[in-house]
Design a protein around this motif. Structure first.
Motif, PDB file in Angstrom:
ATOM      1  N   HIS A  53      31.712-110.008  87.167  1.00 59.37           N
ATOM      2  CA  HIS A  53      30.551-109.388  86.371  1.00 59.37           C
ATOM      3  C   HIS A  53      32.069-109.374  85.327  1.00 59.37           C
ATOM      4  N   SER A 107      29.458-117.125  90.638  1.00 54.83           N
ATOM      5  CA  SER A 107      28.540-117.839  91.816  1.00 54.83           C
ATOM      6  C   SER A 107      28.916-117.108  92.583  1.00 54.83           C
ATOM      7  N   ASN A 139      27.778-114.720  95.872  1.00 53.86           N
ATOM      8  CA  ASN A 139      26.973-115.031  97.329  1.00 53.86           C
ATOM      9  C   ASN A 139      27.316-113.754  98.194  1.00 53.86           C
ATOM     10  N   TYR A 167      22.586-113.631 100.543  1.00 58.46           N
ATOM     11  CA  TYR A 167      22.099-112.965  99.768  1.00 58.46           C
ATOM     12  C   TYR A 167      22.664-113.619  98.696  1.00 58.46           C
ATOM     13  N   GLU A 171      22.024-113.584  93.947  1.00 61.09           N
ATOM     14  CA  GLU A 171      21.709-112.977  92.590  1.00 61.09           C
ATOM     15  C   GLU A 171      20.592-113.170  91.921  1.00 61.09           C
ATOM     16  N   ASN A 172      21.000-115.129  91.286  1.00 57.69           N
ATOM     17  CA  ASN A 172      19.970-116.135  91.070  1.00 57.69           C
ATOM     18  C   ASN A 172      20.170-116.959  91.346  1.00 57.69           C
ATOM     19  N   LEU A 223      16.956-113.774  97.009  1.00 55.22           N
ATOM     20  CA  LEU A 223      17.343-112.614  95.673  1.00 55.22           C
ATOM     21  C   LEU A 223      17.395-111.171  95.817  1.00 55.22           C
ATOM     22  N   THR A 224      18.552-110.558  95.458  1.00 55.64           N
ATOM     23  CA  THR A 224      18.219-108.925  95.294  1.00 55.64           C
ATOM     24  C   THR A 224      19.611-108.977  94.501  1.00 55.64           C
ATOM     25  N   ASP A 225      19.383-107.561  94.063  1.00 58.92           N
ATOM     26  CA  ASP A 225      20.173-106.105  93.579  1.00 58.92           C
ATOM     27  C   ASP A 225      20.923-106.066  94.444  1.00 58.92           C
ATOM     28  N   PHE A 226      22.466-106.173  94.359  1.00 63.81           N
ATOM     29  CA  PHE A 226      23.862-106.656  95.112  1.00 63.81           C
ATOM     30  C   PHE A 226      24.088-104.655  94.887  1.00 63.81           C
TER      31      PHE A 226
END
Length: 273
Positions: free
Chosen positions: A104, A111, A113, A121, A123-124, A142-145
Motif C-alpha cells: 500500500h 494487486s 489477493n 479475497y 480489495e477491488n 471484495l473485503t476490507d483486509f
C-alpha cells in the motif's frame, strides 16, 4: 528405468493445462487406467480449492487428496463444502499485515489477493484481478483486509503487477526479514507468498505417509520453479519441455510440452507401460 510408481503428484498450470487452459486431452482416460491400478493421481497447485475443483471433477479425482496453495492446504473430499484437512499451514498474521502495508505504501500498482481456506479475497476489481478471474473462472470476495486478517487464517498472498515492478517488490520483501514467509514467482509477474514451512515437497512427504509409501514409489510432474522441490525428491521427477532450463536440470526425465499432452505421455511411458 525400472521402478514401480504407486502415486503421482502433478502440477496444473503449464503442466496438465495447455496454453488455452484446457486439460491434456488424453489425461482423463489415462487417469481411469491409473485408477484401475489403484495409483492415485493427485493435483498440486498454487490455486485455491475452488480453482482446482472443476479440473479435479473433469479428471474424476475428487476422491483423491488435493494439494492447494503449493501445499499450504492439503485436503480430501474437495466436492464437499466441509472438506477434510490433511495438512494446513497459515501465514503469520503480523507478517501479512507488514506485507500489505509495504504494498500500500510503496507499490500502488500491485494487486493484492488473499486466500483463506477455499475463498479468494481482493480489495477491488482491478485489471489483474479480472485477468485472474478469467483464468480461474472464479470471482473474488471484495473485503476490507484488516477485518479479514483478524478473523480468518491466510493460506496464501498473491501479488500481481508488471514483471519489473514485481521483481523490485520481491527484492524488497526478501531483504526485510520475514522469518515465517516464503516468496516465489509462479509467473514473471505473479509473486506468491506462503508460510515458510510450505512446499510441494512437504505435501508429497505427507501424501507418502498417508498412503504408506516410500518416496521412491512416487512420480511428480511440473514446469516451474516452485515444482523443483517435488521434482528433486520423487522417485521419478518429470519436467515439461516448456519448463525453464534450470527447472529441467533438477528432473530425472523430460516429457513433451503442455500443448502436446506431455503429462499423459509421461504416465503412459513410465507407469502404464
Amino acid at each position: 528405468m525400472i521402478m514401480v510408481i504407486k502415486l503421482i503428484l502433478s502440477d496444473i498450470d503449464g503442466t496438465i493445462l495447455n496454453d488455452n487452459n484446457e486439460v491434456d486431452s488424453d489425461l482423463k482416460q489415462t487417469v481411469k487406467e491409473l485408477k484401475n491400478k489403484d495409483i492415485p493421481f493427485v493435483l498440486a497447485s498454487a490455486r485455491s480449492p475452488k480453482g482446482m475443483l472443476p479440473i479435479a471433477k473433469e479428471l474424476g479425482v475428487l476422491n483423491n487428496p488435493i494439494a492447494c496453495y503449493n501445499g499450504a492446504l492439503v485436503i480430501k473430499d474437495l466436492q464437499n463444502d466441509e472438506y477434510s484437512k490433511i495438512l494446513s499451514h497459515e501465514l503469520n498474521v503480523e507478517e501479512v499485515k507488514r506485507i500489505i502495508k509495504t504494498v500500500h505504501d510503496k507499490y500502488n500498482n500491485v494487486s493484492i489477493n488473499l486466500y483463506s481456506g477455499s475463498d479468494w479475497y481482493a480489495e477491488n476489481l482491478d485489471k489483474w484481478v479480472k485477468i485472474e478471474s478469467e483464468i480461474t473462472n472464479l470471482t473474488p470476495i471484495l473485503t476490507d483486509f484488516d477485518k479479514l486478517i483478524e478473523n480468518n487464517p491466510v493460506h496464501k498472498i498473491l501479488l500481481v503487477s508488471e514483471p519489473d515492478e514485481i521483481s523490485v517488490l520481491l527484492n524488497d520483501l526478501e531483504r526485510s526479514n520475514y522469518d515465517d514467509s516464503s516468496f516465489y514467482l509462479s509467473k514473471p509477474n505473479y509473486l506468491e507468498i506462503t508460510n515458510s514451512q510450505v512446499s510441494k515437497e512437504k505435501a508429497l512427504r505427507e501424501l507418502t505417509s498417508t498412503y504408506n509409501l516410500s518416496l521412491d514409489q512416487t512420480m511428480t510432474l511440473g514446469d516451474n520453479y516452485n515444482d523443483i522441490p517435488m521434482l528433486k525428491i520423487a522417485g521419478l521427477g518429470v519436467a515439461m519441455e516448456n519448463a525453464p532450463t534450470d527447472v529441467k536440470d533438477f528432473a530425472d526425465a523430460i516429457t513433451e510440452d503442455n500443448n502436446k499432452n506431455g503429462v499423459s505421455k509421461a504416465i503412459k511411458k513410465y507407469v502404464l507401460r
